[in-house]
Design a protein around this motif. Structure first.
Motif, PDB file in Angstrom:
ATOM      1  N   GLY A   1       0.807  -1.222   0.000  1.00  0.00           N
ATOM      2  CA  GLY A   1       0.000   0.000   0.000  1.00  0.00           C
ATOM      3  C   GLY A   1       0.834   1.262   0.000  1.00  0.00           C
ATOM      4  N   PRO A   2       1.789   1.414   0.937  1.00  0.00           N
ATOM      5  CA  PRO A   2       2.624   2.611   0.969  1.00  0.00           C
ATOM      6  C   PRO A   2       3.424   2.838  -0.311  1.00  0.00           C
ATOM      7  N   ILE A   3       3.928   1.756  -0.913  1.00  0.00           N
ATOM      8  CA  ILE A   3       4.694   1.904  -2.167  1.00  0.00           C
ATOM      9  C   ILE A   3       3.781   2.412  -3.276  1.00  0.00           C
ATOM     10  N   LEU A   4       2.578   1.844  -3.368  1.00  0.00           N
ATOM     11  CA  LEU A   4       1.630   2.312  -4.373  1.00  0.00           C
ATOM     12  C   LEU A   4       1.261   3.765  -4.107  1.00  0.00           C
ATOM     13  N   GLN A   5       1.004   4.097  -2.839  1.00  0.00           N
ATOM     14  CA  GLN A   5       0.657   5.466  -2.480  1.00  0.00           C
ATOM     15  C   GLN A   5       1.776   6.421  -2.856  1.00  0.00           C
ATOM     16  N   MET A   6       3.029   6.019  -2.640  1.00  0.00           N
ATOM     17  CA  MET A   6       4.178   6.858  -2.974  1.00  0.00           C
ATOM     18  C   MET A   6       4.210   7.176  -4.460  1.00  0.00           C
TER      19      MET A   6
ATOM     20  N   PRO B   1       3.712  13.894  -8.711  1.00  0.00           N
ATOM     21  CA  PRO B   1       2.940  14.822  -9.567  1.00  0.00           C
ATOM     22  C   PRO B   1       2.788  14.268 -10.974  1.00  0.00           C
ATOM     23  N   HIS B   2       1.570  14.337 -11.483  1.00  0.00           N
ATOM     24  CA  HIS B   2       1.296  13.813 -12.821  1.00  0.00           C
ATOM     25  C   HIS B   2       0.290  14.690 -13.536  1.00  0.00           C
ATOM     26  N   ARG B   3       0.195  14.489 -14.815  1.00  0.00           N
ATOM     27  CA  ARG B   3      -0.734  15.251 -15.646  1.00  0.00           C
ATOM     28  C   ARG B   3      -2.082  14.570 -15.644  1.00  0.00           C
ATOM     29  N   SER B   4      -3.125  15.325 -15.473  1.00  0.00           N
ATOM     30  CA  SER B   4      -4.484  14.772 -15.424  1.00  0.00           C
ATOM     31  C   SER B   4      -4.918  14.236 -16.776  1.00  0.00           C
ATOM     32  N   THR B   5      -5.618  13.106 -16.750  1.00  0.00           N
ATOM     33  CA  THR B   5      -6.198  12.530 -17.957  1.00  0.00           C
ATOM     34  C   THR B   5      -7.657  12.262 -17.701  1.00  0.00           C
ATOM     35  N   HIS B   6      -8.371  11.874 -18.747  1.00  0.00           N
ATOM     36  CA  HIS B   6      -9.806  11.601 -18.630  1.00  0.00           C
ATOM     37  C   HIS B   6     -10.090  10.184 -19.057  1.00  0.00           C
TER      38      HIS B   6
END
Length: 211
Positions: free
Chosen positions: A194-199, A204-209
């Motif tokens: 869980g923590p690794i996935l959360q990290m 920061p990433h670019r929003s997609t739809h």
């Protein structure tokens, strides 16, 4: 159908969705395979898949698809909506990926020392978390178990660590019941998955739809 194909294969969609989706799935399936080959124990979900493969038959990837179908039905009950069978597409790709990686890894020597095993396991755990974060960000079709995690986040108002750990514990009981490959690696995935996935998801990433 023509509209769907056009949306899937136009240049913008390929760059923002399909490419990240496939890269994420590639890394995820490679990570799962590395942890299986490490022979230190795998995540509870993967332990269930391997246990079913060892005791019942069929490939690990085939069980990925079968369990995904059952998870889709569970998710539909949780959110009281029609089953989102589109999620089977992702599970199908992951299942094929796992089986292909396992086939390719037959030419790789089995880990002969705990250092080699530990190396395989850590690489696998990291790649699994990174691959999951990348493919989720693509917002195409979620693997049903990841959809369950997100559903529980909304229902329980908890974070990724809590909901993923809760799901892992449920699958741990199932894996133990069929003598799946449970080991120290399993405990590590429950505590750190869980923590690794959360990290990786917090990068920061670019929003997609979503398609």
């Amino acid at each position: 159908m023509q509209l769907l194909i056009t949306r899937l294969f136009n240049k913008k969609t390929l760059n923002q969705k399909v490419a990240p989706f496939l890269i994420g799935i590639l890394l995820l399936s490679l990570g799962i395979t590395c942890m299986i080959k490490a022979n230190l124990g795998v995540s509870p979900f993967d332990a269930l898949l391997v246990g079913l493969h060892d005791n019942v038959g069929l490939t690990v990837g085939s069980w990925e698809i079968i369990i995904a179908f059952l998870m889709i039905l569970l998710n539909s009950l949780l959110i009281k909506q029609k089953p989102a069978f589109a999620g089977l597409i992702t599970s199908f790709v992951v299942g094929i990926g796992i089986d292909l990686w396992l086939l390719l890894f037959t030419i790789v020597p089995e880990p002969s020392s705990w250092i080699y095993q530990f190396f395989f396991f850590i690489i696998g755990l990291t790649l699994s978390g990174l691959g999951t974060a990348i493919y989720l960000e693509a917002q195409v079709y979620r693997i049903p178990i990841d959809h369950t995690m997100l559903i529980l986040q909304g229902l329980l108002k908890k974070g990724v660590f809590f909901t993923r750990t809760l799901i892992y514990l449920c699958f741990l009981l199932l894996a133990v019941s069929i003598d799946g490959p449970i080991g120290v690696g399993t405990i590590v995935t429950v505590l750190l998955g869980g923590p690794i996935l959360q990290m990786f998801m917090n990068i920061p990433h670019r929003s997609t739809h979503q398609l």
